[in-house]
Design a protein around this motif. Structure first.
Motif, mmCIF file in Angstrom:
data_model
loop_
_atom_site.group_PDB
_atom_site.id
_atom_site.type_symbol
_atom_site.label_atom_id
_atom_site.label_comp_id
_atom_site.label_asym_id
_atom_site.label_seq_id
_atom_site.Cartn_x
_atom_site.Cartn_y
_atom_site.Cartn_z
ATOM 1 N N LYS A 137 167.302 6.591 98.315
ATOM 2 C CA LYS A 137 166.047 6.989 98.947
ATOM 3 C C LYS A 137 166.068 8.475 99.247
ATOM 4 O O LYS A 137 167.089 9.035 99.628
ATOM 5 C CB LYS A 137 165.852 6.214 100.255
ATOM 6 C CG LYS A 137 165.557 4.751 100.052
ATOM 7 C CD LYS A 137 165.311 4.100 101.394
ATOM 8 C CE LYS A 137 164.897 2.662 101.243
ATOM 9 N NZ LYS A 137 164.627 2.053 102.553
ATOM 10 N N GLY A 138 164.945 9.110 99.080
ATOM 11 C CA GLY A 138 164.847 10.540 99.354
ATOM 12 C C GLY A 138 165.625 11.393 98.380
ATOM 13 O O GLY A 138 166.006 12.518 98.694
ATOM 14 N N GLU A 139 165.901 10.857 97.181
ATOM 15 C CA GLU A 139 166.644 11.578 96.135
ATOM 16 C C GLU A 139 168.025 12.011 96.607
ATOM 17 O O GLU A 139 168.587 12.979 96.094
ATOM 18 C CB GLU A 139 165.840 12.787 95.631
ATOM 19 C CG GLU A 139 164.546 12.425 94.945
ATOM 20 C CD GLU A 139 164.741 11.551 93.711
ATOM 21 O OE1 GLU A 139 165.593 11.884 92.866
ATOM 22 O OE2 GLU A 139 164.052 10.525 93.611
ATOM 23 N N VAL A 167 170.305 0.660 91.090
ATOM 24 C CA VAL A 167 171.026 0.077 89.958
ATOM 25 C C VAL A 167 170.331 0.383 88.635
ATOM 26 O O VAL A 167 170.981 0.742 87.653
ATOM 27 C CB VAL A 167 171.203 -1.453 90.140
ATOM 28 C CG1 VAL A 167 171.732 -2.095 88.874
ATOM 29 C CG2 VAL A 167 172.139 -1.731 91.300
ATOM 30 N N VAL A 168 169.008 0.249 88.593
ATOM 31 C CA VAL A 168 168.319 0.451 87.320
ATOM 32 C C VAL A 168 168.293 1.925 86.905
ATOM 33 O O VAL A 168 167.975 2.226 85.763
ATOM 34 C CB VAL A 168 166.891 -0.150 87.316
ATOM 35 C CG1 VAL A 168 166.944 -1.652 87.506
ATOM 36 C CG2 VAL A 168 166.000 0.509 88.356
ATOM 37 N N SER A 169 168.644 2.826 87.812
ATOM 38 C CA SER A 169 168.664 4.247 87.445
ATOM 39 C C SER A 169 170.066 4.745 87.072
ATOM 40 O O SER A 169 170.250 5.916 86.771
ATOM 41 C CB SER A 169 168.109 5.098 88.591
ATOM 42 O OG SER A 169 168.976 5.056 89.702
ATOM 43 N N ILE A 170 171.048 3.856 87.067
ATOM 44 C CA ILE A 170 172.422 4.248 86.733
ATOM 45 C C ILE A 170 172.542 4.542 85.237
ATOM 46 O O ILE A 170 172.070 3.779 84.406
ATOM 47 C CB ILE A 170 173.423 3.132 87.120
ATOM 48 C CG1 ILE A 170 173.467 2.964 88.632
ATOM 49 C CG2 ILE A 170 174.824 3.446 86.581
ATOM 50 C CD1 ILE A 170 174.283 1.765 89.084
#
Length: 161
Positions: free
Chosen positions: A106-108, A86-89
């Motif tokens: 996870k794991g990009e 969420v914080v990377s959206i």
């Protein structure tokens, strides 16, 4: 039983290594059924806990922060996302018309998560009313403060007791 499982796992690793090296033609343990540890499902919140969490998020220092916090809780719950996702959206990751968001997990690995009408309403309200106010407040901050305007997972302090 656990000790037996550990021994079988160690022997299985040992034989797989020797088969890979070419020293052994075939793994003699392969036909054996190896017991697997049961995977536990994650704990989920009840509907009452989610309602309480949203009510708690709606009480913040300012109306803009309350709108942001409600939108965060709605997308966490509504799309089933992790806090780190969420914080990377970014804004361009959201498609409110279709009720979907592209997240990097996870794991990009990238995936598209879907969310419903309550989440869309909370996000629309935050983007139209709360975000402009928070962005205009950040324009008056110093350069050092401006670097910390994006949320990250260390900002999360969720308690649903």
């Amino acid at each position: 039983m656990l000790f037996r499982s550990q021994r079988l796992a160690a022997l299985g690793t040992f034989y797989r290594f020797w088969v890979r090296e070419g020293s052994v033609a075939k793994d003699p343990l392969q036909p054996l059924a190896r017991p697997q540890r049961a995977r536990r499902l994650p704990d989920v919140l009840s509907a009452d806990q989610v309602a309480h969490l949203i009510e708690t998020a709606a009480v913040a220092e300012s109306p803009s922060l309350a709108l942001r916090d409600v939108a965060l809780v709605e997308i966490l719950y509504g799309a089933g996302l992790r806090i780190a996702e969420v914080v990377s959206i970014d804004i361009h990751d959201l498609n409110l018309a279709r009720g979907e968001v592209r997240v990097t997990g996870k794991g990009e690995k990238q995936r598209v998560a879907l969310f419903g009408a309550p989440c869309i309403a909370a996000l629309n309200r935050y983007l139209s009313e709360g975000r402009p106010d928070l962005a205009s407040n950040s324009a008056t901050r110093t350069d050092a403060d401006r670097k910390s305007t994006r949320l990250n997972s260390s900002h999360a302090n969720i308690s649903y007791a």
